[in-house]
Design a protein around this motif. Sequence first.
Motif, short mmCIF file in Angstrom:
data_model
loop_
_atom_site.label_atom_id
_atom_site.label_comp_id
_atom_site.label_asym_id
_atom_site.label_seq_id
_atom_site.Cartn_x
_atom_site.Cartn_y
_atom_site.Cartn_z
N THR A 174 -1.27 10.17 1.80
CA THR A 174 -0.70 9.66 0.55
C THR A 174 0.72 10.18 0.40
O THR A 174 0.94 11.39 0.42
CB THR A 174 -1.55 10.11 -0.65
OG1 THR A 174 -2.93 9.82 -0.42
CG2 THR A 174 -1.09 9.39 -1.92
N VAL A 175 1.68 9.27 0.25
CA VAL A 175 3.09 9.63 0.19
C VAL A 175 3.67 9.17 -1.14
O VAL A 175 3.51 8.01 -1.53
CB VAL A 175 3.87 8.98 1.35
CG1 VAL A 175 5.36 9.29 1.23
CG2 VAL A 175 3.33 9.45 2.69
N ALA A 185 3.78 14.64 -0.23
CA ALA A 185 2.71 13.89 0.43
C ALA A 185 1.49 14.77 0.59
O ALA A 185 1.58 16.01 0.58
CB ALA A 185 3.18 13.37 1.78
N VAL A 186 0.32 14.12 0.75
CA VAL A 186 -0.95 14.83 0.93
C VAL A 186 -1.71 14.18 2.07
O VAL A 186 -1.83 12.94 2.12
CB VAL A 186 -1.82 14.79 -0.35
CG1 VAL A 186 -3.15 15.48 -0.12
CG2 VAL A 186 -1.08 15.41 -1.53
N ILE A 220 2.77 5.19 -1.07
CA ILE A 220 2.23 4.57 0.13
C ILE A 220 0.98 5.34 0.52
O ILE A 220 1.01 6.57 0.61
CB ILE A 220 3.25 4.59 1.28
CG1 ILE A 220 4.52 3.83 0.87
CG2 ILE A 220 2.67 3.99 2.56
CD1 ILE A 220 5.71 4.10 1.75
N VAL A 221 -0.12 4.63 0.75
CA VAL A 221 -1.37 5.27 1.15
C VAL A 221 -1.85 4.63 2.44
O VAL A 221 -1.98 3.40 2.53
CB VAL A 221 -2.46 5.16 0.07
CG1 VAL A 221 -3.70 5.95 0.48
CG2 VAL A 221 -1.95 5.65 -1.29
N ALA A 222 -2.12 5.47 3.43
CA ALA A 222 -2.67 5.01 4.70
C ALA A 222 -4.02 5.67 4.93
O ALA A 222 -4.23 6.83 4.55
CB ALA A 222 -1.73 5.34 5.85
N ASP A 223 -4.95 4.93 5.54
CA ASP A 223 -6.22 5.52 5.92
C ASP A 223 -6.24 5.71 7.44
O ASP A 223 -5.18 5.71 8.08
CB ASP A 223 -7.39 4.66 5.43
CG ASP A 223 -7.42 3.28 6.09
OD1 ASP A 223 -6.60 3.01 6.99
OD2 ASP A 223 -8.28 2.47 5.72
N ALA A 224 -7.43 5.85 8.01
CA ALA A 224 -7.53 6.08 9.45
C ALA A 224 -7.10 4.88 10.27
O ALA A 224 -6.92 4.98 11.49
CB ALA A 224 -8.97 6.48 9.80
N VAL A 243 -2.52 0.96 3.68
CA VAL A 243 -3.38 0.11 2.83
C VAL A 243 -2.66 -0.26 1.54
O VAL A 243 -2.77 -1.38 1.06
CB VAL A 243 -4.71 0.83 2.51
CG1 VAL A 243 -5.61 -0.07 1.65
CG2 VAL A 243 -5.43 1.25 3.77
N VAL A 244 -1.92 0.68 0.96
CA VAL A 244 -1.25 0.46 -0.32
C VAL A 244 0.23 0.80 -0.17
O VAL A 244 0.59 1.83 0.41
CB VAL A 244 -1.86 1.34 -1.44
CG1 VAL A 244 -0.99 1.31 -2.69
CG2 VAL A 244 -3.27 0.86 -1.78
N ASP A 245 1.08 -0.08 -0.67
CA ASP A 245 2.53 0.17 -0.77
C ASP A 245 2.97 -0.40 -2.10
O ASP A 245 2.94 -1.61 -2.29
CB ASP A 245 3.26 -0.51 0.40
CG ASP A 245 4.78 -0.40 0.28
OD1 ASP A 245 5.25 0.47 -0.47
OD2 ASP A 245 5.48 -1.20 0.92
N ARG A 246 3.37 0.47 -3.01
CA ARG A 246 3.65 0.02 -4.37
C ARG A 246 4.87 0.71 -4.94
O ARG A 246 5.08 1.91 -4.75
CB ARG A 246 2.44 0.29 -5.27
CG ARG A 246 2.58 -0.30 -6.68
CD ARG A 246 1.26 -0.17 -7.41
NE ARG A 246 1.35 -0.56 -8.79
CZ ARG A 246 1.14 -1.78 -9.26
NH1 ARG A 246 0.85 -2.75 -8.43
NH2 ARG A 246 1.20 -2.04 -10.56
N VAL A 247 5.66 -0.06 -5.67
CA VAL A 247 6.82 0.47 -6.38
C VAL A 247 6.35 1.10 -7.69
O VAL A 247 5.50 0.55 -8.38
CB VAL A 247 7.84 -0.65 -6.66
CG1 VAL A 247 8.91 -0.18 -7.63
CG2 VAL A 247 8.48 -1.11 -5.35
N LEU A 248 6.91 2.25 -8.02
CA LEU A 248 6.63 2.93 -9.28
C LEU A 248 7.89 2.90 -10.14
O LEU A 248 8.99 3.08 -9.63
CB LEU A 248 6.20 4.37 -9.03
CG LEU A 248 5.00 4.56 -8.10
CD1 LEU A 248 4.77 6.04 -7.84
CD2 LEU A 248 3.75 3.92 -8.68
#
Length: 398
Positions: free
Chosen positions: A18-19, A98-99, A76-80, A84-89
């Motif tokens: 998670t970034v 990041a985690v 931005i969230v990536a899984d294995a 999967v998710v890329d969103r503007v805040l």
Amino acid sequence: MDLHWLKPLLGRPAPFTTVYLDATRHGATGDAEAADRWRAVRRSLERDGAPAWVLDQIADVVSVPTGVRAPHGRVIVADAQGVVVDRVLSEPPAQSHAVFGPAPALLPAVRAADETVSYLLVEVDRNGADLTWAAGGTVRTEGGPETETVDGGHDDVHKTREGGLDRRSQTRAEDSWGRNAEAVAAVLDKRVAERRPDLVVITGDGRATKLVCEALGQQARELVVEVQGGSRGEGVNQGAFAARVTETLEAFRTRRRQAVLDRFREAQGRGDGAVTALGDVIEVLRRGQVAELVLQVSVLTTGLAERTLWVGPEPLQLATTAGDLASIGVTGEAREMDANVALVRAALAQDAGVTFAEDGAVDLVDGIGAVLRWSDDSTPSEAVPTQSADQARLRTVV
């Protein structure tokens, strides 16, 4: 608050990366500064063991500008298996970070979404309209905001000032206005149904704006707010108009949050339809009763942020201890998870929203509460003791 954009993360394979980035790019050095922020975050992820191929994929995503000019963030969230998710805040994080771990770090994204309004700007004249989707809070668009032009097709839109035989020209002009407005409204109704913005901001020619609003279907009409000062043509004071739009969005955010908190207070007052305290909220989450999860702002850094829960393979399988999880039939694949992640995960799984309350805005025990969709005799009550209730939350029963 609608969190449907996070639902693709449910059931995805771990681990997750998670970034949260400050995606703002200003001036000639903007691209270089954005790249530097990502490189610093990447180094921390490499130390934590994130796979190089995942980081390369995220780097490719980050390299494409969002098209947003104002300060903003990006999650931005990536899984294995990849991104999967890329969103503007709408607001950049205080610090890019990041985690990497067994679950996505959802709470900062949810908090940012609570501050975001997804809206459609509709600039109208008597020939048609320009529809522009706000980039902040929507799925990222490459090359700038999406704009769609709607031309009504009826170009006899000018009245004459003279009487007599020109009355017919005036009637034709008014008829053209109406038909063009209907064409705009038809497209607007369709786009609202497809993409479900929080708000529709309409501006431009006064008569044309009124005609468009009158021609809209109920779903779109309920979302419309008229803001003065915009135009489809030249000569607009962009600074003044942008300030009015910002005020409109802030007022909407306040109303959205207040509506949920009012529902929570009312339900608390009658002892039915809302619960507070961690144990009771877990129970109603497991039963799929939650319409809106209410979290105190302080849980982002203290309280629940420092706790873990036990979860099973399904999002609604959660408990405070491994023993409690086993008591509801989960005997395998049990694991500990940060409480905030587990709670938001369970809320997403039942299409519940999440609302943040400033400290003291509502009476919350453990910094958490829930507005319910339904309740029955076995639902934890605010009026009588329950097995999981903390004595601090009991109220006098008259």
